[in-house]
Design an enzyme around this catalytic site. Structure first.
Site, PDB file in Angstrom:
ATOM      1  N   GLU A 293       0.204  19.715   9.457  1.00 50.47           N
ATOM      2  CA  GLU A 293       1.254  19.166  10.307  1.00 50.47           C
ATOM      3  C   GLU A 293       2.175  20.259  10.874  1.00 50.47           C
ATOM      4  OE1 GLU A 293       1.800  15.997  11.410  1.00 50.47           O
ATOM      5  OE2 GLU A 293       3.437  16.891  12.538  1.00 50.47           O
TER       6      GLU A 293
ATOM      7  N   THR B 143      -0.410  13.952  16.249  1.00 48.98           N
ATOM      8  CA  THR B 143      -1.450  14.167  15.227  1.00 48.98           C
ATOM      9  C   THR B 143      -2.740  13.436  15.585  1.00 48.98           C
ATOM     10  OG1 THR B 143       0.279  14.165  13.531  1.00 48.98           O
ATOM     11  CG2 THR B 143      -1.982  14.072  12.760  1.00 48.98           C
TER      12      THR B 143
ATOM     13  N   HIS C  90       7.078  18.159   8.845  1.00 50.48           N
ATOM     14  CA  HIS C  90       7.157  17.267  10.009  1.00 50.48           C
ATOM     15  C   HIS C  90       8.625  17.128  10.395  1.00 50.48           C
ATOM     16  CE1 HIS C  90       7.040  13.635  12.455  1.00 50.48           C
ATOM     17  NE2 HIS C  90       5.713  13.693  12.467  1.00 50.48           N
TER      18      HIS C  90
ATOM     19  N   ASP D 115      -1.801  21.051  13.851  1.00 46.08           N
ATOM     20  CA  ASP D 115      -2.131  19.934  14.753  1.00 46.08           C
ATOM     21  C   ASP D 115      -1.468  20.049  16.121  1.00 46.08           C
ATOM     22  OD1 ASP D 115       0.404  19.222  13.776  1.00 46.08           O
ATOM     23  OD2 ASP D 115      -0.131  17.116  13.411  1.00 46.08           O
ATOM     24  N   HIS D 116      -0.223  20.528  16.153  1.00 40.85           N
ATOM     25  CA  HIS D 116       0.518  20.635  17.425  1.00 40.85           C
ATOM     26  C   HIS D 116       1.822  21.351  17.136  1.00 40.85           C
ATOM     27  CE1 HIS D 116       3.003  17.458  15.764  1.00 40.85           C
ATOM     28  NE2 HIS D 116       1.890  16.783  15.522  1.00 40.85           N
TER      29      HIS D 116
HETATM   30  C1  GP9 Z   1       1.810  10.387  10.585  1.00 38.81           C
HETATM   31  C2  GP9 Z   1       1.568  11.833  10.711  1.00 38.81           C
HETATM   32  C3  GP9 Z   1       2.546  12.451  11.672  1.00 38.81           C
HETATM   33  O1  GP9 Z   1       0.854   9.698   9.859  1.00 38.81           O
HETATM   34  O2  GP9 Z   1       0.258  12.088  11.028  1.00 38.81           O
HETATM   35  O3  GP9 Z   1       2.270  12.081  12.963  1.00 38.81           O
HETATM   36  P1  GP9 Z   1       2.868  12.808  14.254  1.00 38.81           P
HETATM   37  O4  GP9 Z   1       4.266  12.290  14.433  1.00 38.81           O
HETATM   38  O5  GP9 Z   1       2.881  14.276  14.023  1.00 38.81           O
HETATM   39  O6  GP9 Z   1       1.949  12.401  15.324  1.00 38.81           O
HETATM   40 MN    MN Z   2       1.581  15.826  13.637  1.00 35.85          MN
END
Ligand code: GP9
Ligand code: MN
Length: 425
Positions: free
Chosen positions: A39, A83, A198, A257-258
């Protein structure tokens, strides 16, 4: 209907290199694939410091490790689906939507995703993520992608003591996952999605190994301690895999992921990076996310510098497993082939090529970060002369459009994907 298919097929067969003669073809045949979706991890953290302390010591050690390939110019290609978009790109080598999340809007489509393909080679597949199963419509979409098992929040013991922010902390998440991983039938493909690093990057004092940064952005300030926490959780996970006897027969792939820091924090980011400002060029370069391929026992790992992205993961992993991809209609290319197409498209139409970065309508020299100067003589004679980004920009638009067609018209309903391995016999 499927009228656009021949044109798209022609494009993926001629413009995308599906050569499987890559250095690492078959290197992971019948091995487990442990994939970690990390994340909000961004590449600017790697080999960097805050307040004089390393941010990600474990990942930094992997950059140097002979069993690991680290891709330093690897970009995320996600948009609003965050994500879920990163997962979509990884499993399909298709682009996500420019608006909304394809996990919600096109979960009932026909796909030809990685879990489905490797099932034919005897793999079982699973996803581990300690959040509600329906978040991002994962429960529906994972069926369409062909995943066999989904271990969501209910598979974990979650309480006040072991959670923060969005839920279960990454260290107990990995720790509690090991027993499930041991129960997977081998060979398996298992994906882990972390959560602690996150937005808004909350962390208990006891979990903080480094101090926050000091700027006008609390988001950026707190980004560093949670990044370190997740880095530590990855190190612990590697050790647990070894203890559990799961390490030797697996390859471990890790991907940010980003971005976790949006342009709203450009001022603080400029301060951290010691720049006057964050230009669109800089912001595009900040869309790099770490990507690692760790192969226990291998000794040729190195830092890979070519421009690459999430779209390239599917052909790379399939080739490492010894699976050909010629008829797959993919938009990405094996990361280990020599003859790559030379650019990475971002979902907003911007791109990064070996020479240029096209961002916000400006064509930048990739190396210097300066806008490409119009040749003044030429501009006088040919005022409408295209800038050097135009030819690639056109390819990017075409490619994104083809991928959209596949998704919006559910074109894979009309394709009979026959594995080459089978047609040859
Ligand atoms: C939620 C997690 C975070 O299940 O994958 O999602 P995001 O906000 O980064 O898309
Ligand atoms: Mn994410």
């Amino acid at each position: 209907d499927g009228n656009d298919l021949p044109e798209i097929e022609e494009f993926t067969q001629t413009q995308v290199n599906s050569d499987s003669n890559a250095e690492l073809f078959g290197i992971a045949e019948d091995k487990n694939v442990i994939f970690i979706n990390v994340e909000s991890m961004q590449s600017f953290l790697i080999n960097n410091e805050v307040n004089g302390k390393e941010v990600t010591p474990f990942m930094n050690s992997l950059v140097e490790d002979d069993s690991t390939y680290y891709f330093e110019n690897f970009y995320h290609q996600t948009q609003q689906g965050k994500t879920s978009d990163s997962e979509f790109i990884t499993e399909n080598s298709l682009y996500p939507s420019s608006r909304g999340a394809v996990f919600f809007t096109h979960a009932q489509n026909e796909y030809h995703a990685m879990p489905e393909i490797i099932k034919e080679e005897g793999y079982t597949s699973s996803v581990f993520h300690a959040n509600n199963k329906s978040f991002w419509n994962r429960d529906q979409m994972y069926d369409s992608l062909g995943f066999d098992h989904f271990y969501g929040e209910d598979a974990y013991e979650v309480n006040e003591g072991n959670s923060v922010g969005w839920g279960l902390k990454d260290k107990p998440f990995f720790e509690q996952s090991i027993k499930y991983l041991q129960s997977q039938e081998e060979p398996f493909y298992s994906k882990f999605i972390t959560l602690t690093h996150h937005f808004p990057f909350e962390l208990d004092e006891e979990d903080r190994s480094i101090d926050p940064y000091d700027s006008n952005s609390n988001t950026l300030n707190n980004f560093f301690p949670t990044a370190r926490y997740t880095d530590e959780s990855l190190e612990e996970f590697f050790s647990k895999l070894k203890q559990a006897g799961l390490y030797e027969d697996s390859i471990i792939v890790m991907m940010g992921d980003h971005n976790g820091i949006s342009e709203n924090h450009n001022k603080a980011m400029a301060q951290y990076l010691d720049k006057d400002e964050i230009t669109p060029y800089d912001f595009t370069q900040l869309q790099r996310v770490p990507f690692f391929i760790h192969i226990p026992g291998h000794d040729k790992g190195k830092v890979m510098s070519k421009v690459s992205g999430q779209i390239d993961i599917k052909p790379t992993i399939l080739h490492m497993l010894g699976i050909e991809t010629d008829n797959n209609m993919l938009f990405g290319e094996d990361l280990f082939i020599k003859d790559r197409k030379g650019y990475i498209a971002l979902r907003n139409g911007d791109f990064i090529s070996e020479e240029y970065v096209s961002a916000g309508g400006v064509c930048y020299d990739r190396e210097s970060g300066d806008p490409v100067e119009e040749d003044s003589n030429n501009a006088l004679v040919q005022p409408e002369r295209d800038d050097p980004c135009t030819p690639t920009k056109e390819k990017v638009e075409k490619e994104l459009g083809y991928s959209d067609n596949i998704i919006y018209s559910d074109l894979f309903r009309f394709v009979d994907f026959v594995e080459d391995n089978e047609t040859e016999n």
